[in-house]
Motif scaffolding. Structure first.
Motif, PDB file in Angstrom:
ATOM      1  N   ILE A 130       0.845  -1.197   0.000  1.00  0.00           N
ATOM      2  CA  ILE A 130       0.000   0.000   0.000  1.00  0.00           C
ATOM      3  C   ILE A 130       0.879   1.246   0.000  1.00  0.00           C
ATOM      4  N   ARG A 131       1.880   1.256   0.853  1.00  0.00           N
ATOM      5  CA  ARG A 131       2.793   2.405   0.903  1.00  0.00           C
ATOM      6  C   ARG A 131       3.550   2.576  -0.411  1.00  0.00           C
ATOM      7  N   GLU A 132       3.941   1.470  -1.027  1.00  0.00           N
ATOM      8  CA  GLU A 132       4.629   1.554  -2.322  1.00  0.00           C
ATOM      9  C   GLU A 132       3.719   2.173  -3.374  1.00  0.00           C
ATOM     10  N   ALA A 133       2.430   1.806  -3.368  1.00  0.00           N
ATOM     11  CA  ALA A 133       1.472   2.359  -4.330  1.00  0.00           C
ATOM     12  C   ALA A 133       1.294   3.859  -4.129  1.00  0.00           C
ATOM     13  N   LEU A 134       1.510   4.316  -2.915  1.00  0.00           N
ATOM     14  CA  LEU A 134       1.355   5.745  -2.593  1.00  0.00           C
ATOM     15  C   LEU A 134       2.659   6.526  -2.725  1.00  0.00           C
ATOM     16  N   SER A 135       3.736   5.853  -3.068  1.00  0.00           N
ATOM     17  CA  SER A 135       5.054   6.501  -3.037  1.00  0.00           C
ATOM     18  C   SER A 135       5.181   7.695  -3.968  1.00  0.00           C
ATOM     19  N   GLY A 136       4.392   7.785  -5.006  1.00  0.00           N
ATOM     20  CA  GLY A 136       4.465   8.922  -5.918  1.00  0.00           C
ATOM     21  C   GLY A 136       3.419   9.983  -5.656  1.00  0.00           C
ATOM     22  N   HIS A 137       2.837   9.979  -4.463  1.00  0.00           N
ATOM     23  CA  HIS A 137       1.771  10.932  -4.135  1.00  0.00           C
ATOM     24  C   HIS A 137       2.161  11.767  -2.924  1.00  0.00           C
ATOM     25  N   LEU A 138       1.987  13.063  -3.066  1.00  0.00           N
ATOM     26  CA  LEU A 138       2.301  13.973  -1.970  1.00  0.00           C
ATOM     27  C   LEU A 138       1.033  14.365  -1.239  1.00  0.00           C
ATOM     28  N   CYS A 139       0.997  14.124   0.054  1.00  0.00           N
ATOM     29  CA  CYS A 139      -0.112  14.517   0.913  1.00  0.00           C
ATOM     30  C   CYS A 139       0.476  15.291   2.077  1.00  0.00           C
ATOM     31  N   ARG A 140       0.048  16.513   2.226  1.00  0.00           N
ATOM     32  CA  ARG A 140       0.583  17.358   3.289  1.00  0.00           C
ATOM     33  C   ARG A 140      -0.247  17.302   4.572  1.00  0.00           C
ATOM     34  N   CYS A 141      -1.464  16.739   4.480  1.00  0.00           N
ATOM     35  CA  CYS A 141      -2.377  16.821   5.622  1.00  0.00           C
ATOM     36  C   CYS A 141      -2.403  15.593   6.517  1.00  0.00           C
ATOM     37  N   THR A 142      -2.475  14.402   5.917  1.00  0.00           N
ATOM     38  CA  THR A 142      -2.784  13.223   6.725  1.00  0.00           C
ATOM     39  C   THR A 142      -1.574  12.477   7.246  1.00  0.00           C
ATOM     40  N   GLY A 143      -0.425  12.681   6.647  1.00  0.00           N
ATOM     41  CA  GLY A 143       0.740  11.912   7.044  1.00  0.00           C
ATOM     42  C   GLY A 143       0.662  10.471   6.597  1.00  0.00           C
ATOM     43  N   TYR A 144      -0.277  10.126   5.755  1.00  0.00           N
ATOM     44  CA  TYR A 144      -0.439   8.825   5.104  1.00  0.00           C
ATOM     45  C   TYR A 144      -0.974   7.721   6.009  1.00  0.00           C
ATOM     46  N   VAL A 145      -0.860   7.836   7.308  1.00  0.00           N
ATOM     47  CA  VAL A 145      -1.296   6.744   8.192  1.00  0.00           C
ATOM     48  C   VAL A 145      -2.772   6.445   7.987  1.00  0.00           C
ATOM     49  N   LYS A 146      -3.604   7.481   7.961  1.00  0.00           N
ATOM     50  CA  LYS A 146      -5.043   7.273   7.798  1.00  0.00           C
ATOM     51  C   LYS A 146      -5.383   6.748   6.398  1.00  0.00           C
ATOM     52  N   ILE A 147      -4.617   7.161   5.421  1.00  0.00           N
ATOM     53  CA  ILE A 147      -4.823   6.683   4.055  1.00  0.00           C
ATOM     54  C   ILE A 147      -4.479   5.189   3.978  1.00  0.00           C
ATOM     55  N   VAL A 148      -3.355   4.816   4.548  1.00  0.00           N
ATOM     56  CA  VAL A 148      -2.946   3.408   4.552  1.00  0.00           C
ATOM     57  C   VAL A 148      -3.945   2.581   5.356  1.00  0.00           C
ATOM     58  N   ASP A 149      -4.405   3.110   6.487  1.00  0.00           N
ATOM     59  CA  ASP A 149      -5.408   2.409   7.294  1.00  0.00           C
ATOM     60  C   ASP A 149      -6.681   2.149   6.490  1.00  0.00           C
ATOM     61  N   ALA A 150      -7.123   3.146   5.718  1.00  0.00           N
ATOM     62  CA  ALA A 150      -8.336   2.997   4.909  1.00  0.00           C
ATOM     63  C   ALA A 150      -8.152   1.913   3.856  1.00  0.00           C
ATOM     64  N   ALA A 151      -7.023   1.921   3.172  1.00  0.00           N
ATOM     65  CA  ALA A 151      -6.762   0.910   2.146  1.00  0.00           C
ATOM     66  C   ALA A 151      -6.692  -0.481   2.773  1.00  0.00           C
TER      67      ALA A 151
END
Length: 160
Positions: A130-151
């Motif tokens: 999941i983190r690898e799939a997101l590696s080319g995306h910049l998110c300034r708000c969530t810190g990715y934890v919530k995005i990874v949790d959702a996926a």
């Protein structure tokens, strides 16, 4: 050919056939936003680095800010708007909302498209994938934890 020449293109956009003329220099992002009013994909860096403009072309995540519209002739293009299921958010979109993984929303369309592609290819990815799939995306708000949790929460569920 000059940059004002118009080229006819035929492609499928969110499961609907389209026939349109576009300028030879027009990007897919511009065509989607200005030609079709699909504003989910965002113009962020306009250099293919932030991922905010990501769409699926023939099922593969691509940066629409770097893709010339004319190259989509005969192809299948899917945007975040095309992920709706019977007018409702997809399972993944709803999980992103429920987890708080959307915050300002600027990167959300690109992130959602990238994760949709991953989940279609691998319905049960681990956190590393999941983190690898997101590696080319910049998110300034969530810190990715919530995005990874959702996926991770939708991994293995149908319709994600």
């Amino acid at each position: 050919m000059t940059d004002t020449d118009e080229i006819p293109i035929r492609f499928t956009l969110n499961k609907s056939p389209k026939n349109i003329f576009c300028k030879s220099t027009e990007t897919l992002l511009s065509l989607l936003r200005e030609g079709f009013g699909l504003t989910g994909s965002k113009r962020g860096c306009n250099q293919g680095l932030c991922g905010a403009c990501t769409v699926l072309i023939d099922g593969n995540p691509m940066r629409s800010c770097l893709t010339m519209a004319a190259t989509c002739n005969g192809r299948d293009v899917e945007t975040v708007e095309g992920l709706l299921e019977n007018g409702k958010l997809s399972v993944l979109q709803q999980a992103l909302v429920d987890s708080g993984g959307v915050q300002c929303g600027f990167c959300t369309a690109g992130v959602t498209i990238a994760l949709t592609s991953l989940l279609r290819e691998d319905p049960k990815p681990d956190r590393t994938k999941i983190r690898e799939a997101l590696s080319g995306h910049l998110c300034r708000c969530t810190g990715y934890v919530k995005i990874v949790d959702a996926a991770e929460a939708v991994a293995g569920k149908a319709g994600s």
